[in-house]
Design a protein around this motif. Structure first.
Motif, PDB file in Angstrom:
ATOM      1  N   TRP A 183       1.476  -6.358   2.964  1.00 44.33           N
ATOM      2  CA  TRP A 183       1.599  -7.797   2.718  1.00 44.33           C
ATOM      3  C   TRP A 183       0.259  -8.505   2.838  1.00 44.33           C
ATOM      4  CZ3 TRP A 183       5.532  -9.158   0.131  1.00 44.33           C
ATOM      5  CH2 TRP A 183       6.767  -8.583   0.326  1.00 44.33           C
ATOM      6  N   GLU A 184      -0.571  -8.097   3.784  1.00 45.02           N
ATOM      7  CA  GLU A 184      -1.848  -8.790   3.980  1.00 45.02           C
ATOM      8  C   GLU A 184      -2.835  -8.532   2.830  1.00 45.02           C
ATOM      9  OE1 GLU A 184      -1.647  -5.036   6.389  1.00 45.02           O
ATOM     10  OE2 GLU A 184      -0.448  -6.843   6.343  1.00 45.02           O
ATOM     11  N   ARG A 185      -2.631  -7.499   2.035  1.00 37.63           N
ATOM     12  CA  ARG A 185      -3.511  -7.215   0.894  1.00 37.63           C
ATOM     13  C   ARG A 185      -3.005  -7.807  -0.414  1.00 37.63           C
ATOM     14  NH1 ARG A 185      -4.828  -1.556  -0.212  1.00 37.63           N
ATOM     15  NH2 ARG A 185      -6.354  -2.565  -1.543  1.00 37.63           N
ATOM     16  N   LEU A 186      -1.747  -8.245  -0.446  1.00 36.73           N
ATOM     17  CA  LEU A 186      -1.157  -8.804  -1.665  1.00 36.73           C
ATOM     18  C   LEU A 186      -1.686 -10.214  -1.897  1.00 36.73           C
ATOM     19  CD1 LEU A 186       0.978  -8.586  -3.940  1.00 36.73           C
ATOM     20  CD2 LEU A 186       2.593  -9.591  -2.325  1.00 36.73           C
ATOM     21  N   ARG A 187      -2.226 -10.463  -3.083  1.00 38.27           N
ATOM     22  CA  ARG A 187      -2.733 -11.786  -3.428  1.00 38.27           C
ATOM     23  C   ARG A 187      -1.852 -12.502  -4.440  1.00 38.27           C
ATOM     24  NH1 ARG A 187      -4.202 -12.294   0.709  1.00 38.27           N
ATOM     25  NH2 ARG A 187      -6.132 -11.514   1.488  1.00 38.27           N
ATOM     26  N   ALA A 188      -1.371 -11.803  -5.446  1.00 35.84           N
ATOM     27  CA  ALA A 188      -0.553 -12.458  -6.470  1.00 35.84           C
ATOM     28  C   ALA A 188       0.203 -11.420  -7.271  1.00 35.84           C
ATOM     29  CB  ALA A 188      -1.429 -13.286  -7.398  1.00 35.84           C
ATOM     30  N   ALA A 189       1.294 -11.856  -7.833  1.00 33.35           N
ATOM     31  CA  ALA A 189       2.061 -11.045  -8.773  1.00 33.35           C
ATOM     32  C   ALA A 189       2.315 -11.920  -9.988  1.00 33.35           C
ATOM     33  CB  ALA A 189       3.379 -10.596  -8.150  1.00 33.35           C
ATOM     34  N   ARG A 190       2.073 -11.367 -11.160  1.00 36.34           N
ATOM     35  CA  ARG A 190       2.328 -12.121 -12.383  1.00 36.34           C
ATOM     36  C   ARG A 190       2.741 -11.152 -13.477  1.00 36.34           C
ATOM     37  NH1 ARG A 190      -1.107 -12.735 -16.575  1.00 36.34           N
ATOM     38  NH2 ARG A 190      -2.987 -11.502 -16.542  1.00 36.34           N
ATOM     39  N   TYR A 191       3.414 -11.672 -14.472  1.00 35.42           N
ATOM     40  CA  TYR A 191       3.786 -10.845 -15.606  1.00 35.42           C
ATOM     41  C   TYR A 191       2.936 -11.243 -16.797  1.00 35.42           C
ATOM     42  CZ  TYR A 191       6.766 -14.829 -16.775  1.00 35.42           C
ATOM     43  OH  TYR A 191       7.244 -16.072 -17.048  1.00 35.42           O
ATOM     44  N   THR A 192       2.683 -10.298 -17.654  1.00 35.93           N
ATOM     45  CA  THR A 192       1.848 -10.531 -18.819  1.00 35.93           C
ATOM     46  C   THR A 192       2.721 -10.781 -20.043  1.00 35.93           C
ATOM     47  OG1 THR A 192       1.750  -8.196 -19.415  1.00 35.93           O
ATOM     48  CG2 THR A 192       0.085  -8.982 -17.859  1.00 35.93           C
ATOM     49  N   ASP A 193       2.093 -11.188 -21.122  1.00 35.48           N
ATOM     50  CA  ASP A 193       2.826 -11.435 -22.369  1.00 35.48           C
ATOM     51  C   ASP A 193       3.415 -10.151 -22.942  1.00 35.48           C
ATOM     52  OD1 ASP A 193       2.342 -14.135 -22.281  1.00 35.48           O
ATOM     53  OD2 ASP A 193       0.525 -14.017 -23.509  1.00 35.48           O
ATOM     54  N   GLU A 194       2.831  -9.006 -22.581  1.00 36.48           N
ATOM     55  CA  GLU A 194       3.335  -7.722 -23.069  1.00 36.48           C
ATOM     56  C   GLU A 194       4.525  -7.230 -22.268  1.00 36.48           C
ATOM     57  OE1 GLU A 194      -0.132  -7.798 -22.040  1.00 36.48           O
ATOM     58  OE2 GLU A 194      -0.519  -8.688 -23.988  1.00 36.48           O
ATOM     59  N   GLY A 195       4.875  -7.934 -21.187  1.00 34.74           N
ATOM     60  CA  GLY A 195       6.024  -7.545 -20.388  1.00 34.74           C
ATOM     61  C   GLY A 195       5.694  -6.680 -19.187  1.00 34.74           C
ATOM     62  N   SER A 196       4.425  -6.407 -18.944  1.00 33.05           N
ATOM     63  CA  SER A 196       4.079  -5.624 -17.760  1.00 33.05           C
ATOM     64  C   SER A 196       3.884  -6.564 -16.572  1.00 33.05           C
ATOM     65  CB  SER A 196       2.808  -4.805 -18.008  1.00 33.05           C
ATOM     66  OG  SER A 196       1.710  -5.645 -18.223  1.00 33.05           O
ATOM     67  N   VAL A 197       3.896  -6.006 -15.395  1.00 33.39           N
ATOM     68  CA  VAL A 197       3.708  -6.766 -14.164  1.00 33.39           C
ATOM     69  C   VAL A 197       2.368  -6.378 -13.570  1.00 33.39           C
ATOM     70  CG1 VAL A 197       4.591  -7.180 -11.845  1.00 33.39           C
ATOM     71  CG2 VAL A 197       6.172  -6.911 -13.736  1.00 33.39           C
ATOM     72  N   GLU A 198       1.613  -7.386 -13.162  1.00 33.45           N
ATOM     73  CA  GLU A 198       0.287  -7.158 -12.592  1.00 33.45           C
ATOM     74  C   GLU A 198       0.310  -7.620 -11.140  1.00 33.45           C
ATOM     75  OE1 GLU A 198      -3.476  -7.961 -14.952  1.00 33.45           O
ATOM     76  OE2 GLU A 198      -3.408  -9.641 -13.546  1.00 33.45           O
ATOM     77  N   ILE A 199       0.015  -6.705 -10.228  1.00 30.49           N
ATOM     78  CA  ILE A 199      -0.058  -7.011  -8.804  1.00 30.49           C
ATOM     79  C   ILE A 199      -1.543  -7.064  -8.436  1.00 30.49           C
ATOM     80  CG2 ILE A 199       0.550  -6.253  -6.472  1.00 30.49           C
ATOM     81  CD1 ILE A 199       3.022  -6.890  -8.084  1.00 30.49           C
ATOM     82  N   ARG A 200      -2.005  -8.210  -7.979  1.00 27.06           N
ATOM     83  CA  ARG A 200      -3.417  -8.371  -7.597  1.00 27.06           C
ATOM     84  C   ARG A 200      -3.556  -8.205  -6.086  1.00 27.06           C
ATOM     85  NH1 ARG A 200      -6.596 -11.391 -11.672  1.00 27.06           N
ATOM     86  NH2 ARG A 200      -5.178 -11.704 -13.412  1.00 27.06           N
ATOM     87  N   LEU A 201      -4.606  -7.467  -5.701  1.00 25.84           N
ATOM     88  CA  LEU A 201      -4.850  -7.192  -4.291  1.00 25.84           C
ATOM     89  C   LEU A 201      -6.058  -7.978  -3.802  1.00 25.84           C
ATOM     90  CD1 LEU A 201      -4.291  -3.349  -4.432  1.00 25.84           C
ATOM     91  CD2 LEU A 201      -2.649  -5.134  -3.907  1.00 25.84           C
ATOM     92  N   SER A 202      -6.190  -8.055  -2.474  1.00 26.41           N
ATOM     93  CA  SER A 202      -7.275  -8.846  -1.883  1.00 26.41           C
ATOM     94  C   SER A 202      -8.658  -8.272  -2.178  1.00 26.41           C
ATOM     95  CB  SER A 202      -7.075  -8.955  -0.368  1.00 26.41           C
ATOM     96  OG  SER A 202      -7.071  -7.667   0.214  1.00 26.41           O
ATOM     97  N   ASP A 203      -8.758  -6.979  -2.435  1.00 25.78           N
ATOM     98  CA  ASP A 203     -10.066  -6.391  -2.732  1.00 25.78           C
ATOM     99  C   ASP A 203     -10.465  -6.549  -4.202  1.00 25.78           C
ATOM    100  OD1 ASP A 203      -8.347  -4.621  -3.940  1.00 25.78           O
ATOM    101  OD2 ASP A 203      -8.999  -2.866  -2.802  1.00 25.78           O
TER     102      ASP A 203
END
Length: 155
Positions: A62-82
């Motif tokens: 949880w402490e490394r998770l920065r954001a979660a978003r979905y793209t126009d292509e339907g994939s999910v992108e999980i951004r980390l603190s690093d």
């Protein structure tokens, strides 16, 4: 697998293209898609998120998770603190889902992960079992494809 590759390269060179190899080619092409469709999973527990893809499982605290978003292509992108990102391949057909005004599962998943990230009191208090994390099916399906290829070669 090596036997299948050798067959696919050697057979057309010596015997010409044979229609009997098309089912094997199709099997190899669908391994990744099948592994994604059968195993696409995100599990939240007290330690973080467990992201199961076709070939690997990744734990994001949880402490490394920065954001979660979905793209126009339907994939999910999980951004980390690093600064790194983790992509989960999309399911479905985003253009068709938008046209039919559907709310796809990956949109709901991003909304839930964002809520859990912003509101720690909503996070699960228990640790999930390894069984709940998922199993990367890509290697299993690749092994089955190799065994099928070997059976077709030696039959």
């Amino acid at each position: 697998m090596a036997a299948g590759i050798a067959y696919f390269t050697h057979s057309p060179m010596t015997d010409g293209f044979g229609w009997e190899i098309l089912p094997l080619l199709g099997l190899l092409m669908w391994i990744n898609l099948t592994a994604i469709l059968l195993n696409w999973r995100v599990t939240a527990d007290s330690t973080g998120l467990w992201l199961a893809g076709a070939w690997t499982i990744r734990h994001v605290p949880w402490e490394r998770l920065r954001a979660a978003r979905y793209t126009d292509e339907g994939s999910v992108e999980i951004r980390l603190s690093d600064g790194s990102t983790w992509h989960l391949t999309g399911l479905g057909e985003p253009r068709l889902e938008r046209r039919l005004q559907l709310r796809p599962s990956y949109v709901r998943m991003v909304e839930k992960v964002t809520a859990l990230q912003l509101h720690p009191e909503l996070r699960p208090t228990d640790r999930s079992s390894p069984r709940d994390h998922g199993l990367p099916l890509g290697p299993v399906l690749l092994l089955l494809g190799a065994l099928t290829t070997a059976a077709a070669l030696f039959a």
